[in-house]
Enzyme design. Structure first.
Site, short mmCIF file in Angstrom:
data_model
loop_
_atom_site.label_atom_id
_atom_site.label_comp_id
_atom_site.label_asym_id
_atom_site.label_seq_id
_atom_site.Cartn_x
_atom_site.Cartn_y
_atom_site.Cartn_z
N GLU A 185 8.65 2.75 14.25
CA GLU A 185 9.67 3.50 13.52
C GLU A 185 9.49 4.76 13.55
O GLU A 185 8.09 5.50 13.26
CB GLU A 185 8.46 2.92 11.70
CG GLU A 185 8.76 0.77 12.15
CD GLU A 185 8.85 0.13 10.84
OE1 GLU A 185 9.37 -0.53 10.06
OE2 GLU A 185 7.72 0.88 9.63
N GLU A 208 4.17 -3.44 12.60
CA GLU A 208 3.32 -2.79 12.15
C GLU A 208 1.90 -3.41 11.18
O GLU A 208 1.96 -3.53 10.75
CB GLU A 208 4.05 -1.98 11.13
CG GLU A 208 5.28 -0.73 12.10
CD GLU A 208 4.98 0.02 12.94
OE1 GLU A 208 3.36 -0.08 13.39
OE2 GLU A 208 6.16 0.46 13.40
N ASN A 210 1.02 -1.21 0.13
CA ASN A 210 -0.29 0.21 -0.17
C ASN A 210 0.42 1.10 -0.16
O ASN A 210 0.65 2.76 -0.31
CB ASN A 210 -1.17 -0.33 1.11
CG ASN A 210 -0.51 -0.11 2.78
OD1 ASN A 210 0.97 -0.63 2.44
ND2 ASN A 210 -1.09 0.25 3.57
#
Ligand code: ADP
Length: 466
Positions: free
Chosen positions: A447, A235, A136
């Site tokens: 992150e 994530e 994505n």
């Protein structure tokens, strides 16, 4: 599997074949780990300033190739060109940020109770990293992992998503051009992620697995990696609440909701998935949101007038439609969209109409499952206590959004929402400088920011008797 085998890559807006990539398997993954292991000692021993210089050079190169990368991204992933440009900039930001952070990996000296003893703490790179990235955000999710890993002195093997290998190859070419030595940053493309994931989990030379993708796959990798006590950064999915209180401007909030909802065709883990609006302002809020939803221009991202691109696959399209039809069957009111778009050229791609549902209730799939598509489900609430409970009633814990003009309420919500990210009157609480990540089923670790490099560092204690 022979490394001469290739797999095709398609444009999700047109169905056209736009290229191909090597179809790597377990052997290619192992060969890349060999290379990363061989390169590790020299890279880890190179100075932070030298590593920073390479990352800074990569930053400059990404920006100089911004248009080229954005066009490739739109062709391969589908997002409108303007958004692809923004993503390339975001991707470059991580290279710059971690070029700077490389120089700030500080150690410590600690006083000892013994007069003849000194404690010295040093941070060291964890070793070879195995990274897996999604489709994505096919460029920025790569730099968000590679930049901190390299800054810390780690070497890396990265497997990009099977639908977006071309963006990944373009980014790795830039690392080579920036002077990153052979074997330091390796990419293995593949049409089948499973054997490569298995090698990352079972090869003892991989000391950290950094994964961005679905909760389901993240859970499997975490379980498999546990046997060797690897460091794991995950994530995963989200189910972001977007809460609008009656002390906020409903028109402004509706504009914000539409802007963030349709970014990347709703295919983002921080996309609002449940929009809660307080009863007394539900009318004007829904009216504006409906106007904004129907004003979206759906089309090929290469067309500059398009604001919403295609979904990335038939599977994604089917899942979105299933959630929408289920909601309607259970009593949701359809205020816009609700169907696949097949007029003219749109029939060739995976296009879904921007959709607005009201009267969404807790028994609907869309209320519980992550929606990765252009669908805005609205739920009316009465009290702050009630909405906080509803917002937190999910296994996910990534992003959340609140609109309010009441400072005390804003602070109560910031503290009460069980999510890693809370946007207060802010639809874009992300930046290379800010820690991104979730809790519960949304993952582990952060992150970006100064926290992002921690994932790639070990702590070593030296005790010196003098
Ligand atoms: P999505 O459903 O959003 O595509 P996935 O978790 O399936 O999310 O994909 C994200 C990344 O994880 C991609 O690079 C994909 O190839 C990879 N992946 C999917 N399944 C596995 C697996 N079993 N082992 C390792 N990687 C996987």
């Amino acid at each position: 599997m022979s490394s001469s085998m290739r797999f095709a890559v398609f444009n999700p807006a047109t169905g056209e074949r736009i290229g191909s990539a090597l179809d790597g398997g377990a052997d290619e993954a192992r060969a890349a780990i060999d290379a990363a292991c061989a390169a590790f000692p020299a890279w880890a021993a190179s100075g932070a300033y030298e590593r920073a210089a390479k990352l800074y050079r990569a930053y400059e190169l990404v920006l100089s190739k911004r248009d080229e990368l954005a066009r490739l991204m739109t062709a391969e992933q589908g997002k409108p060109l303007k958004m692809a440009h923004s993503e390339v900039k975001y991707a470059a930001d991580f290279l710059l940020w971690f070029a700077e952070e490389a120089k700030r990996v500080y150690g410590e000296t600690i006083p000892s109770a013994r007069a003849d003893q000194r404690f010295l703490v040093r941070r060291e790179p964890v070793g070879v990293v195995g990274a897996i990235t999604p489709w994505n955000y096919p460029v920025s999710m790569i730099t968000r992992k590679v930049a901190p890993a390299l800054a810390a002195g780690c070497t890396i093997v990265l497997k990009p998503a099977e639908t977006t290998p071309l963006c990944a190859l373009a980014v790795f070419e830039i690392f080579a051009e920036a002077g990153v030595p052979n074997g330091v940053a390796n990419v293995v493309t593949s049409s089948n992620p499973v054997p490569i994931g298995e090698v990352f989990c079972t090869d003892p030379r991989i000391r950290n697995i950094s994964f961005t993708g679905s909760t389901e796959v993240g859970r499997k990798l975490y379980q498999r990696a546990a046997a060797q006590f690897k460091r794991v950064s995950l994530e995963l999915g989200g189910h972001a609440p977007f809460i609008v209180f009656d002390d906020a401007d409903p028109v402004h909030a509706a504009k914000g909701a539409a802007a963030v909802k349709f970014l990347n065709t709703g295919q983002a883990c921080i996309s609002p998935n449940r929009i809660f609006v307080q009863r007394s302002i539900a009318g004007p809020f829904l009216e504006t949101l409906q106007k904004r939803v129907t004003a979206q221009r759906v089309g090929n991202g290469m067309d500059e007038t398009s604001t919403v691109g295609p979904l990335f696959s038939q599977r994604a399209l089917d899942k979105v439609d299933l959630q929408v039809q289920d909601a309607i069957a259970r009593g949701a009111k359809l205020l816009a969209g609700g169907n696949r778009l097949v007029d003219g050229d749109l029939a060739r791609g995976f296009f879904y109409a921007p959709t607005l549902l009201s009267e969404v209730t807790a028994d609907m799939r869309i209320y519980r499952e992550e929606t990765f598509g252009p669908v805005a489900p609205v739920i009316v609430f009465d009290t702050e206590q009630e909405v906080l409970a509803m917002a937190n009633d999910t296994g996910y814990g990534l992003a959340s959004y609140v609109y309010t003009q009441n400072l005390s309420r804003a602070m109560r919500m910031f503290e009460g929402l069980q999510f890693g990210i809370v946007g207060i009157n802010d639809i874009n609480p992300t930046s290379a400088a800010a820690p991104f990540g979730g809790i519960k089923d949304s993952g582990l670790g952060r992150e970006g920011a100064r926290q992002g490099i921690e994932e790639y560092l070990e702590t070593k204690l030296g005790g010196f008797s003098i």
